[in-house]
Every structure is written in C-alpha cells, then in structure tokens.
Design a protein around this motif. Structure first.
Motif, PDB file in Angstrom:
ATOM      1  N   ARG A 156       0.820  -1.217   0.000  1.00 55.31           N
ATOM      2  CA  ARG A 156       0.000   0.000   0.000  1.00 55.31           C
ATOM      3  C   ARG A 156       0.850   1.262   0.000  1.00 55.31           C
ATOM      4  NH1 ARG A 156      -5.293  -1.230   3.895  1.00 55.31           N
ATOM      5  NH2 ARG A 156      -6.155  -2.883   2.562  1.00 55.31           N
ATOM      6  N   SER A 159       2.348   1.584  -3.448  1.00 62.81           N
ATOM      7  CA  SER A 159       1.353   2.055  -4.418  1.00 62.81           C
ATOM      8  C   SER A 159       1.153   3.563  -4.304  1.00 62.81           C
ATOM      9  CB  SER A 159       0.028   1.319  -4.203  1.00 62.81           C
ATOM     10  OG  SER A 159      -0.943   1.746  -5.135  1.00 62.81           O
ATOM     11  N   ARG A 160       1.072   4.073  -3.077  1.00 59.53           N
ATOM     12  CA  ARG A 160       0.905   5.520  -2.880  1.00 59.53           C
ATOM     13  C   ARG A 160       2.114   6.279  -3.402  1.00 59.53           C
ATOM     14  NH1 ARG A 160      -1.150   3.779   2.201  1.00 59.53           N
ATOM     15  NH2 ARG A 160       0.851   4.285   3.216  1.00 59.53           N
ATOM     16  N   ASP A 163       2.049   6.443  -7.221  1.00 58.25           N
ATOM     17  CA  ASP A 163       1.097   7.433  -7.727  1.00 58.25           C
ATOM     18  C   ASP A 163       1.632   8.848  -7.567  1.00 58.25           C
ATOM     19  OD1 ASP A 163      -0.592   5.362  -8.373  1.00 58.25           O
ATOM     20  OD2 ASP A 163      -1.950   5.660  -6.678  1.00 58.25           O
TER      21      ASP A 163
END
Length: 283
Positions: A156, A159-160, A163
């Motif tokens: 997680r 992924s952040r 982005d």
C-alpha cells in the motif's frame, strides 16, 4: 482455434513457457501458481494441442487524470514445431479484439529485444514509453556518507509512492495492488525485495532484483537522488554494481532507450506532453 485455456492445458502451457522463455521449472510453476488466470490468456490450438499462447493482464492507464482500461500483453509464444505460420500475429489480433470488446482503450507491451520493436510496429504498435538507465559500480559509492536507511516497503505504501511519483506523467501505466503484491513476492523469491529508502535527498520506493553480480533497481518511485538510492540499495542487497531504471528525463546523464509500445483501439487521448511511464513489465 483461439480461446481461453482449460485447467487440463496447464502441463502444456508450462512446457511451452519453459521452451520459449528459458525459465526453470520452479520459476514457471511460481508464475502459474501466483499470477496466471485462464481468463487472462489466449491459446491457439492446432492438431489437438496448444501450439501458441499469449497473456493479457489488466492494467489501468492514466492520461491527465483520466483512467482508461487497458491490457498488458506479454508471454507471446509459439511452439517450435508450429513457428513461422503467423500464429503469434493471429493471437495478437484476437487479444486486441478481446480488449476492444471489453471496452479497453489500448493494449501495451514491452518487446523482449530490439528487433521486436519492428515486429510489433508492423502489427499496429507504436513506441510510446522510454526508460533511462544509470549504472554505478559499488566502488564508485564508497566515498558516500550514508545517514539514511533501507527498510521493507509494504504494497500500500509502495502504491501511494508510485502514484505520487508518476501520476503527473502524460501516460502512466498503473498496476493495481494485486499486481504489485505479485511483483513484490516475485522479486523476494529471487533474493531481492521492495525497499523504502530514506536519505538526505528524500524518500523513495525501490524495487530491487538480483541479476547475477548486478542489483537492478527496476523502479525508483520518489524524489531521491539516484546515486544515494543506489548506495542505500547496495547496503541492503550487496552486489558488484547497481543499475537503476528511471523515468525518461529524470537523470540527465542516463542512457535512454525505447522500452514499451502501445496500440490504441480507438482515438488516442490528448495529453499535455511530457514523459510517459511504464515499468514492472516482464521484459
């Protein structure tokens, strides 16, 4: 002659995979156990057997904040006895028809070699993604005083960070968390890992893969200086050298090469320009 595989096809698929890509039995089994889905593969049947195959993984493509559905095409293979009969071309056309039918805007792929850019170009693909490469010998980094650290990075958080780092790309190929979980598991199985690097120049997530005596950082997501990132990664995974793959234009002295291609299935979107970004693809 073309359709999705069935459960009983798995032994043939694994044999073809090893024949085409040279993976070990263990590596092949790892992929089919953790990532393969029958619905994401097309096979070409001839003479009562699987003569060819193609995988098409779901992938989101962001263009100026708009998310488009796409498929990433890879593991295109034809059994030796059936080569030079246009099977791969027919599988590619079937994959693009499948993707168009489910509302995809495009299909993407990464040619496994320089000569394949021409092959896929003749089949409707255009080069749209480039990558920069930097190589550091470990000896070059011994003069650095490191005050940061390298710790395991969860999916997680990774992924952040992806982005935040690449969301401003004109085109950003965005893997979902299930895909990132597989990639993390895969590099860990090969003796590498996904690291969260913190140092003087900033913070980044680094995907580290062992390639013989080289540590490849196949993605560096964040604002950290490349030299510092290489030094921290080598502290965690010692090797003779570290190769970093970066977004096009992120390092002035990086060697830039063509990386990925796209085939639009409708009118391409208008974008604001700037570098596109695709990584973590099997090349």
């Amino acid at each position: 002659m073309i359709g999705h595989p069935a459960a009983e096809d798995l032994p043939q698929l694994a044999t073809l995979w090893r024949e085409a890509f040279g993976d070990t039995e263990e590596e092949t089994a790892f992929y089919f156990r953790h990532r393969h889905r029958n619905g994401n593969m097309l096979v070409f049947r001839a003479e009562g057997q699987v003569a060819g195959m193609l995988t098409m993984l779901p992938l989101a493509l962001l263009a100026d904040g708009k998310t488009m559905k796409t498929r990433y095409v890879f593991a295109v293979a034809t059994k030796k006895a059936f080569r030079n009969h246009g099977i791969s071309t027919r599988l590619l056309e079937a994959a693009n028809s499948f993707a168009s039918g489910e509302g995809c805007a495009a299909t993407l792929l990464v040619p496994a070699g320089e000569r394949l850019f021409e092959y896929y170009g003749k089949r409707g693909y255009q080069t749209a993604f480039f990558a920069g490469f930097l190589l550091f010998d470990r000896a070059e980094l011994t003069d650095m005083t490191l005050s940061g650290d390298a710790t395991p990075c969860g999916v997680r958080a990774w992924s952040r960070m992806r982005d935040a780092a690449f969301g401003d790309s004109a085109l950003y190929a965005r893997w979902d968390e299930d895909a990132l979980k597989y990639i993390k598991r895969s590099v860990e199985a090969g003796g590498g890992g996904v690291l969260r690097l913190r140092g003087k120049s900033g913070e980044a997530a680094a995907v580290c893969e062992r390639r013989g005596d080289t540590l490849r950082v196949s993605e560096l997501a964040g604002g950290m200086d490349a030299r510092e990132a290489a030094a921290l990664a080598l502290e965690a995974f010692p090797a003779a050298r570290c190769e970093l793959r970066l977004r096009q234009g992120e390092a002035r002295d990086a060697r830039t090469i063509p990386f990925g291609m796209i085939r639009w299935l409708g009118p391409p979107p208008e974008t604001g320009g700037g570098p596109n970004y695709l990584a973590l693809a099997k090349d």
